[in-house]
Scaffold this active site. Structure first.
Site, PDB file in Angstrom:
ATOM      1  N   HIS A  61       0.840  -1.203   0.000  1.00 53.81           N
ATOM      2  CA  HIS A  61       0.000   0.000   0.000  1.00 53.81           C
ATOM      3  C   HIS A  61       0.868   1.243   0.000  1.00 53.81           C
ATOM      4  O   HIS A  61       2.071   1.192   0.196  1.00 53.81           O
ATOM      5  CB  HIS A  61      -0.959   0.010   1.206  1.00 53.81           C
ATOM      6  CG  HIS A  61      -0.315   0.212   2.542  1.00 53.81           C
ATOM      7  ND1 HIS A  61      -1.015   0.473   3.687  1.00 53.81           N
ATOM      8  CD2 HIS A  61       0.997   0.197   2.925  1.00 53.81           C
ATOM      9  CE1 HIS A  61      -0.198   0.608   4.704  1.00 53.81           C
ATOM     10  NE2 HIS A  61       1.023   0.444   4.279  1.00 53.81           N
TER      11      HIS A  61
ATOM     12  N   HIS B 274       4.952   0.100  -0.559  1.00 54.56           N
ATOM     13  CA  HIS B 274       5.789  -0.848   0.184  1.00 54.56           C
ATOM     14  C   HIS B 274       4.855  -1.909   0.735  1.00 54.56           C
ATOM     15  O   HIS B 274       3.634  -1.740   0.690  1.00 54.56           O
ATOM     16  CB  HIS B 274       6.514  -0.132   1.335  1.00 54.56           C
ATOM     17  CG  HIS B 274       5.541   0.444   2.301  1.00 54.56           C
ATOM     18  ND1 HIS B 274       4.918   1.649   2.106  1.00 54.56           N
ATOM     19  CD2 HIS B 274       5.004  -0.074   3.440  1.00 54.56           C
ATOM     20  CE1 HIS B 274       4.064   1.866   3.081  1.00 54.56           C
ATOM     21  NE2 HIS B 274       4.078   0.838   3.908  1.00 54.56           N
TER      22      HIS B 274
ATOM     23  N   HIS C  75      -1.443 -10.600  -1.405  1.00 57.53           N
ATOM     24  CA  HIS C  75      -0.581 -10.325  -2.557  1.00 57.53           C
ATOM     25  C   HIS C  75      -1.187  -9.308  -3.514  1.00 57.53           C
ATOM     26  O   HIS C  75      -0.994  -9.391  -4.725  1.00 57.53           O
ATOM     27  CB  HIS C  75      -0.181 -11.627  -3.274  1.00 57.53           C
ATOM     28  CG  HIS C  75       0.734 -12.458  -2.441  1.00 57.53           C
ATOM     29  ND1 HIS C  75       0.282 -13.345  -1.497  1.00 57.53           N
ATOM     30  CD2 HIS C  75       2.082 -12.508  -2.368  1.00 57.53           C
ATOM     31  CE1 HIS C  75       1.306 -13.912  -0.894  1.00 57.53           C
ATOM     32  NE2 HIS C  75       2.415 -13.421  -1.395  1.00 57.53           N
TER      33      HIS C  75
ATOM     34  N   GLU D  51       0.141  -4.795  11.813  1.00 58.28           N
ATOM     35  CA  GLU D  51       0.813  -4.393  10.582  1.00 58.28           C
ATOM     36  C   GLU D  51       2.315  -4.660  10.674  1.00 58.28           C
ATOM     37  O   GLU D  51       2.949  -5.081   9.712  1.00 58.28           O
ATOM     38  CB  GLU D  51       0.562  -2.907  10.309  1.00 58.28           C
ATOM     39  CG  GLU D  51       1.061  -2.448   8.956  1.00 58.28           C
ATOM     40  CD  GLU D  51       0.798  -0.966   8.729  1.00 58.28           C
ATOM     41  OE1 GLU D  51      -0.032  -0.634   7.890  1.00 58.28           O
ATOM     42  OE2 GLU D  51       1.419  -0.153   9.427  1.00 58.28           O
TER      43      GLU D  51
HETATM   44 ZN   LIG Z   1       2.734   0.662   5.492  1.00 56.26          ZN
END
Ligand SMILES: [Zn+2]
Length: 142
Positions: A14, A39, A80, A126
């Protein structure tokens, strides 16, 4: 109530940025996550369902059923992929982990819900240090 949780993994790229701001301003707010070419992250997601135990099965929910719902409506759409461009329910939405958690919730809330159980939380990690938890719009306690 009993809470059951299943963990999922997905990898996605994103760019977190506000299109109304300059690259410089975006860098100031979002840091590395505003890198113009994007990234990736290896996300870990915990989906928790709250409910009563079904007297016939002994389950709150068959975790295979939960797995199938989440795979079909979330994982297959984001794994992906580029979260900014490839995911229908993220179109036009800033691809922060907070917004992901809210949009993921919306994809599966009604499919999980019965008169004996409901979606309780979605937690998305994340990075090792950063995670977000979402519990829906309002506390629907009993
Ligand atoms: Zn990020």
């Amino acid at each position: 109530l009993i809470y059951i949780t299943r963990r999922f993994n997905f990898s996605a790229s994103h760019r977190v940025y506000n299109p109304n701001l300059s690259d410089e301003e975006n860098l100031k707010i979002y840091g590395k996550c505003s890198n113009p070419n994007g990234h990736g992250h290896n996300y870990i997601m915990d989906v928790t369902v709250a409910g009563e135990i079904d007297t016939e099965t002994g389950f709150v929910m068959d975790l295979t059923e939960l797995k199938d719902i989440v795979n079909k409506d979330i994982i297959y759409k984001v794994d992906h992929r580029n979260l900014n461009t490839d995911v229908d329910f993220m179109k036009g939405i800033l691809a922060s982990t907070e917004n992901l958690a809210i949009k993921f919730w919306e994809q599966i809330e009604n499919k999980v819900k019965t008169n004996k159980r409901r979606l309780h939380s979605i937690k998305i990690q994340e990075t090792i240090n950063n995670s977000v938890e979402y519990y829906g719009k309002s506390k629907q306690g009993k």
